[in-house]
Design an enzyme around this catalytic site. Sequence first.
Site, short mmCIF file in Angstrom:
data_model
loop_
_atom_site.label_atom_id
_atom_site.label_comp_id
_atom_site.label_asym_id
_atom_site.label_seq_id
_atom_site.Cartn_x
_atom_site.Cartn_y
_atom_site.Cartn_z
CB ALA A 1 -1.00 0.01 1.16
CB ALA A 2 4.43 2.06 -0.49
CG ASP B 1 -2.93 1.49 -2.34
OD1 ASP B 1 -2.94 1.60 -3.58
OD2 ASP B 1 -3.11 0.41 -1.74
O1 RIB Z 1 -2.17 -1.94 -2.72
C1 RIB Z 1 -2.27 -2.82 -1.65
C2 RIB Z 1 -3.62 -3.44 -1.63
O2 RIB Z 1 -3.76 -4.28 -2.75
C3 RIB Z 1 -3.89 -4.33 -0.44
O3 RIB Z 1 -4.45 -3.65 0.64
C4 RIB Z 1 -4.79 -5.41 -1.01
O4 RIB Z 1 -6.07 -5.44 -0.46
C5 RIB Z 1 -4.84 -5.16 -2.52
O5 RIB Z 1 -5.96 -4.48 -2.88
#
Ligand code: RIB
Length: 314
Positions: A255-256, A258
């Site tokens: 999730a970096a 994200d």
């Molecule tokens: O980008 C990370 C995310 O990818 C995780 O939280 C997982 O759920 C997938 O969607």
Amino acid sequence: MNRKPRIVVVGSSNTDMVVKTARIPTPGETVLGGEFLMTGGGKGANQAVAAARLGAEVTFVAKVGMDLFGEQAVHEIRAAGVNTEYVTGDPETPSGVALIFVEESGQNSIVVAPGANASLAPADVEAARPAFEQADVVVLQLEVPILTVAYAIRLAKDLGKRVILNPAPATALPSGFLNGVDVLTPNEIEAAMLLGAPPGADFQPAAAARALLKEGVGAVVVTVGAEGAIIVEAERSDRIVRVKSHPVIPVDTTAAGDCFTGALAVGMAEGMLLAEAAGFANTAASVSVTRLGAQASMPSRNDVEQVLSEFGHA
Ligand code: RIB
């Protein structure tokens, strides 16, 4: 701006089952792992939580199953301060789940069972039109059906809103899909996939960014892991802006990207120039990789300001 920036995120919500392991098993192999964590995930929900923790007023548009995972996911997203008015329940499909292995180096591998995320429809986006009307920036990814993402791009553009598309997970897209996207935030794998580059081909982020601009995108920000990011804008495509990362010891890189996209949206919605917003986003992402989990790793505004005041912009 004397109000909070307003961001709409359309995308996925998952429950992440995370296991730390010395190494990721090869096919057919069983390995004994370490710590286990069950936490909120999904690229859309992660980006929504990242933006809310950094001070934005965030509305999330998503679909969950009507089960315990969905209930818990919505509870966690709401607890982070995100408006979940447009998160609806699908009575026929379970909530999205992701199985994640995290190696000691912080690298991960993820398999997603999309579940209800796959039934997020254009009508769900249309229902959120009032939130789109109020938004400064609309944020999208590709973990929900691409027809729904395409609808959200068009709705945002018709309303004169800026759109950030994080093209993750990596996939090829139909021709014309990216037209009108203001800022595209691929990592290297996603950029190569969008360009149809063969796996293992020599990857040049700036050349890839320029090629993606030809798809009608306003700016491309390619994230290059610990190296930071490079930015190329359509208006000055001869110029490459490099944004460096703060050196950190990674615990979990999940999730970096994200965190980066959610923070970039906050910076842009607050009126920062793209390079400044990318610097802010890089700092936020560098904090997130020092913590385990997806939503659990998203920094507060205070966390980011502290790094910036100690080390300045990287
Ligand atoms: O980008 C990370 C995310 O990818 C995780 O939280 C997982 O759920 C997938 O969607």
